[in-house]
Design an enzyme around this catalytic site. Structure first.
Site, PDB file in Angstrom:
ATOM      1  N   HIS A 227      -2.474 -33.328  71.445  1.00  0.00           N
ATOM      2  CA  HIS A 227      -3.017 -33.559  70.102  1.00  0.00           C
ATOM      3  C   HIS A 227      -2.585 -32.449  69.142  1.00  0.00           C
ATOM      4  CE1 HIS A 227      -5.701 -36.936  70.990  1.00  0.00           C
ATOM      5  NE2 HIS A 227      -5.793 -36.399  72.196  1.00  0.00           N
TER       6      HIS A 227
ATOM      7  N   CYS B 244      -1.055 -38.952  71.816  1.00  0.00           N
ATOM      8  CA  CYS B 244      -1.799 -39.251  73.039  1.00  0.00           C
ATOM      9  C   CYS B 244      -1.807 -40.755  73.320  1.00  0.00           C
ATOM     10  CB  CYS B 244      -3.207 -38.655  72.949  1.00  0.00           C
ATOM     11  SG  CYS B 244      -3.921 -38.408  74.570  1.00  0.00           S
TER      12      CYS B 244
ATOM     13  N   GLU C 271      -2.540 -32.436  66.056  1.00  0.00           N
ATOM     14  CA  GLU C 271      -3.350 -32.387  64.821  1.00  0.00           C
ATOM     15  C   GLU C 271      -4.357 -31.238  64.829  1.00  0.00           C
ATOM     16  OE1 GLU C 271      -3.440 -34.780  67.113  1.00  0.00           O
ATOM     17  OE2 GLU C 271      -5.415 -35.680  67.370  1.00  0.00           O
TER      18      GLU C 271
END
Ligand code: GLN
Length: 543
Positions: free
Chosen positions: A507, A381, A509
């Site tokens: 994102h 990001c 993650e």
């Protein structure tokens, strides 16, 4: 009908109540019991989206675009489910809903009170999640500790639930800390007794007490807590500090918590299978060769700001039977001390998300260092914005390219606000949030990692790649390897003449799970582990 487990905390916060709630989910799921989870946050913000990471740690984003507490990340990773907005309830949401109903006239003639209006609204959220998820057991964690002023309506609501849905359908678990006194070399139970008294004062008698401690808990201590808190001895569950959070479900199962919950809630007894989890913990505890990864961020003083990034790196490293040696680099230090000094030993560089201009030039230096020294780079990001700015500065031979987030009058706004974002004035919940599709370009690093051409990933941002600069940067060697299906938005970009410099607007993650590393993290570690840096050379073989 769903049964409910309510988890409260006593003595101090940050004792791992969230991990405990998540672990209870793991041990129930290992018995093929379906579970859903909810976190109650007593603060008055509607969601944590507008809070500083220093206040709150990471903001976790669900697929449906809710900005939530980081505990939801632990629930997703431990239970392997994708949760939704219903799984995080704050006082701000509850009061907004009650006041909106009052304005609409739903309670005409009535005086609106904490009991029953606020408590009914809270209970409504429990039941809505139970209804929507159809889970056999709904685990509900009350944030904060008993005694907090803001938490009172939540505790009153969970107290009422025992009468509403029946005693056999509700279980109260209290998580406390046993402090250790070095002078007398003993664990103290008094704070636990006090917090249980506080719970009882409002009418909740815990069924199970989980005792966190940094030291082993003796039988004597268990007896004492059992006697003073009026809880069966086998329902006093010791939870000493362990080396990896993923071990917590195994410790709790070993102490008989799974069976106890099955008995107390009269659930159907079923076989437990925690073998995959046992294997995961076995691998995690084995010594593994580390990969040095520099995480360049602006909130590094509070490691919880990057909770999911850290976990995703750990999952990816484990895939290669490696460990992560995380080098925390404050981006403002990079501005002062230079890249070589701080990034010399990094085999890979990761620049995660963030907001605001502070520390940005340091992150740009990190991207420049990665590009010039062929160090693998993963931008998440903000990390993508940084990579694009740095590459534009190089391609244009100018220091001026920037994002309008950091310099509103830059002549080269390579990252900018989309026209539809410009009119938005409210800060809360107005970003581009949650899952959006991304079409990958065949043969790119990104497509190779995913092994797929259409993927859905979670977003949380306002600023985007400015298409006016697409051709210019492409000619200089930037590859747009992921685009929105209409081709309008750049979702992933990478560099052609670099071993692995990949950034995404989303994102990844949040989607990584132990045992299923996210493909971008996996490949990032896959290339990083092959990079030799100072201090990371393999030991010489004996002659
Ligand atoms: N500050 C950037 C934006 O708003 C990046 C946000 C992020 O990293 N999550 O677009």
């Amino acid at each position: 009908m769903s049964k409910y487990i309510f988890i409260t905390g006593g003595v101090v916060s940050s004792v791992g109540k969230g991990i405990t709630a998540a672990s209870i989910g793991t041990i129930l799921k290992s018995r093929q019991i379906t579970v859903s989870v909810q976190k109650l946050d007593p603060y008055l913000n509607v969601d944590p989206g507008t809070m500083s990471p220093y206040q709150h740690g990471e903001v976790f984003v669900t697929q449906d675009g809710a900005e939530t507490d980081l505990d939801l990340g632990n629930y997703e990773r431990f239970i392997d489910v994708n949760l939704t907005a219903e799984s995080n309830v704050t006082s701000g949401q509850i009061y907004s809903a009650v006041i909106a109903k009052e304005r609409r006239g739903d309670f005409l003639g009535g005086t609106i009170q904490v009991v029953p209006h606020v408590t009914n609204e809270i209970k409504e959220r429990f039941k809505r999640l139970a209804q929507k998820s159809q889970a056999e057991v709904v685990i509900i964690e009350v944030g904060g500790t008993v005694g907090d002023i803001e938490g009172q309506p939540f505790l009153e609501a969970i107290r009422q639930m025992r009468n509403d849905v029946g005693r056999d359908n509700v279980l109260y678990i209290h998580v406390t800390l046993l402090p250790y006194l070095t002078s007398t070399q003993e664990l103290k139970t008094k704070p636990t007794q006090h917090s249980v008294n506080e719970l009882r004062r409002i009418g909740i008698q815990p069924d199970i007490i989980i005792c966190r401690s940094d030291y082993p808990i003796s039988e004597g201590i268990r007896d004492k807590i059992s006697q003073f808190c009026d809880v069966d001895k086998q329902a006093v569950i010791p939870l000493p500090t362990v080396s990896t959070i993923y071990e917590v479900p195994l410790v709790l199962e070993e102490e008989g918590l799974g069976q106890l919950i099955v008995d107390k809630l009269s659930l159907k007894p079923r076989q437990t299978d925690l073998s995959q989890w046992q294997e995961l913990v076995r691998c995690l505890k084995e010594p593994r060769e580390p990969v040095n990864i520099a995480l360049v961020g602006k909130y590094v003083e509070l490691k919880d700001s990057y909770f999911s990034v850290r976990e995703a790196l750990c999952h990816a490293a484990l895939y290669y039977n490696r460990d992560i040696n995380l080098i925390w680099v404050h981006s403002e230090d990079l501005e002062r001390d230079g890249s070589e000094a701080l990034l010399r030993s990094a085999q890979g560089i990761i620049v995660p998300g963030g907001f605001g201009v502070r520390g940005i030039e340091g992150m740009i230096k990190a991207a420049s260092y990665a590009r010039n020294n062929e160090i693998p780079y993963l931008g998440l990001c903000l990390g993508m914005h940084v990579m694009v700015i740095e590459f534009a500065r190089y391609a244009l031979g100018s220091t001026k390219p920037n994002s309008t987030e950091f310099d509103s009058s830059t002549p080269y706004p390579v990252i900018y606000l989309l026209p539809e974002q410009r009119e938005i004035e409210n800060k809360g919940g107005t970003m581009r949030l949650g899952n959006y599709p991304c079409q990958l370009v065949d043969g790119s690093h990104a497509a190779n990692a995913y092994g797929d051409s259409l993927v859905y990933e979670r977003h949380r941002h306002r600023f985007e790649f400015n298409n006016e600069f697409r051709n210019l940067l492409q000619e200089a060697g930037m590859v747009y390897s992921g685009l929105s299906p209409d081709g309008r938005l750049v979702e992933v970009c990478e560099l052609a003449n670099h071993p692995w410099m990949v950034s995404c607007q989303f994102h990844p993650e949040f989607g990584s799970r132990p045992g299923h590393p996210h493909p971008l993290f996996r490949d990032f570690i896959g290339v990083s582990k092959k990079i030799l840096r100072e201090g990371a050379q393999p030991p010489l073989l004996p002659t």
